[in-house]
Design an enzyme around this catalytic site. Structure first.
Site, short mmCIF file in Angstrom:
data_model
loop_
_atom_site.label_atom_id
_atom_site.label_comp_id
_atom_site.label_asym_id
_atom_site.label_seq_id
_atom_site.Cartn_x
_atom_site.Cartn_y
_atom_site.Cartn_z
N LYS A 1 3.11 -38.15 -30.73
CA LYS A 1 2.63 -36.88 -31.27
C LYS A 1 3.59 -36.37 -32.35
O LYS A 1 3.16 -35.96 -33.44
CB LYS A 1 2.48 -35.84 -30.15
CG LYS A 1 1.29 -36.13 -29.23
CD LYS A 1 1.29 -35.28 -27.95
CE LYS A 1 0.10 -35.68 -27.07
NZ LYS A 1 0.08 -35.00 -25.77
N ASP B 1 -4.15 -27.58 -26.95
CA ASP B 1 -4.76 -28.50 -25.99
C ASP B 1 -6.16 -28.03 -25.58
O ASP B 1 -6.94 -28.81 -25.02
CB ASP B 1 -3.91 -28.58 -24.71
CG ASP B 1 -3.00 -29.80 -24.67
OD1 ASP B 1 -3.41 -30.85 -25.19
OD2 ASP B 1 -1.92 -29.70 -24.08
N GLN C 1 3.30 -30.99 -22.14
CA GLN C 1 2.79 -32.30 -21.72
C GLN C 1 2.58 -32.31 -20.21
O GLN C 1 3.47 -31.92 -19.44
CB GLN C 1 3.77 -33.40 -22.16
CG GLN C 1 3.28 -34.81 -21.92
CD GLN C 1 2.08 -35.19 -22.77
OE1 GLN C 1 1.90 -34.71 -23.89
NE2 GLN C 1 1.23 -36.06 -22.25
N1 GUN Z 1 -1.44 -35.52 -20.34
C1 GUN Z 1 -2.43 -36.42 -20.48
N2 GUN Z 1 -3.28 -36.04 -21.46
C2 GUN Z 1 -2.80 -34.87 -21.95
C3 GUN Z 1 -3.24 -34.00 -22.97
O1 GUN Z 1 -4.24 -34.19 -23.65
N3 GUN Z 1 -2.46 -32.90 -23.18
C4 GUN Z 1 -1.35 -32.65 -22.45
N4 GUN Z 1 -0.66 -31.52 -22.71
N5 GUN Z 1 -0.92 -33.44 -21.49
C5 GUN Z 1 -1.64 -34.55 -21.25
#
Ligand code: GUN
Length: 287
Positions: A53, A120, A97
């Site tokens: 990311k 998100d 995350q």
């Molecule tokens: N863990 C797995 N997928 C995601 C996601 O799309 N966003 C976040 N913040 N954590 C994750």
């Protein structure tokens, strides 16, 4: 021969457009989109996701701030950090995350993020907005999957979509998004009787269960479009490799189009996070 949907290429194109938009926002509006990424603990997969990311942000000229907190971080400490980021006008997106360590309640964390900075799309306010058909921030994986479906099929109206999995991150928002695009939607899950039978009726099959190669060839209608959201690491012939929730080798010949793993939905998730971050920056500036 079925089409293998190139999610990497689509994501690269989307990111190229976003890069131009970011440069314009900086030059014309003095607006530098910025995302804060918070990682608690040392889950190896989460570290890889966060690294990817941050790398994308750098490529696009988006500012990223990483907060890495130790495994034993208390919930109050994380909530305090989120509040600081909420108050900071130079931060437009906040991503914590998941999963977070067990002493932390992920619901409390998601509720603490300002809905306008919730890139998100997991805050209840954003989930509700999507549910009533007025989406603001849409979760990245469903949004990326939708873009690939629209690129492959055009208008989705009247298609029967079957979603395998009912998670808050993928299954449920995917169902809402496809409903908004006039699909007939079936959600199947671990308690569903005859999952295979439901799958066989799908024009669009979205697999998001987290079980390697769960979807078999004879579950898939000939000519269906298959979106594989799974990212599972397995050991095969002594080697570690990534596979999806779909048994790609046998399903691909039946499908009209199918996303591979890796190189399908995964790159789209990150591209859509960039999309949401730029959107959040513009929203907060009233653009
Ligand atoms: N863990 C797995 N997928 C995601 C996601 O799309 N966003 C976040 N913040 N954590 C994750």
């Amino acid at each position: 021969m079925s089409e293998v949907i190139d999610g990497k290429k689509f994501a690269d194109n989307l990111c190229a457009e976003l890069k131009v938009e970011v440069a314009q926002l900086i030059a014309n509006e003095n607006l530098l989109p910025c995302i804060a990424v918070v990682l608690v603990g040392d889950d190896p997969a989460s570290h890889v996701y966060v690294k990817n990311k941050v790398l994308r942000c750098t490529q696009l000229g988006i500012k990223s701030i990483e907060h890495r907190l130790p495994m034993e971080t208390e919930q109050a400490e994380l909530l305090a950090l989120i509040e600081t980021l909420n108050q900071d006008d130079s931060v437009h997106g906040i991503l914590v995350q998941l999963p977070v360590p067990k002493q932390i309640d992920d619901k409390a964390v998601l509720a603490a993020i300002s809905p306008t900075k919730d890139v998100d799309g997991f805050h209840i306010q954003n989930v509700g907005a999507l549910a009533v058909g007025e989406p603001i921030m849409v979760p990245c994986t469903p949004l990326g999957s939708l873009m690939l479906l629209q690129d492959t099929l055009g208008d989705l109206s009247g298609k029967h979509a079957v979603i395998v999995g009912r998670s808050n991150i993928v299954g449920k928002p995917m169902a809402l998004l496809l409903l908004q695009h006039h699909c007939t939607v079936t959600v199947v899950h671990s308690r569903t009787k005859d999952i295979e039978e439901h799958c066989r009726r799908a024009d669009i099959l979205v697999a998001a269960v987290g079980i390697p190669k769960f979807i078999k060839a004879d579950w898939v209608k000939s000519g269906a479009v298959v979106i594989d959201v799974g990212i599972n690491r397995i050991q095969e012939e002594g080697k570690s490799r990534l596979v999806g929730d779909v048994d790609f080798e046998t399903v691909a010949p039946r499908a009209a189009a199918i996303t591979p793993v890796p190189g399908g939905v995964g790159p789209m998730t990150i591209a859509c996070l960039m999309y949401n971050t730029v959107a959040a920056a513009k929203l907060q500036r009233g653009l």
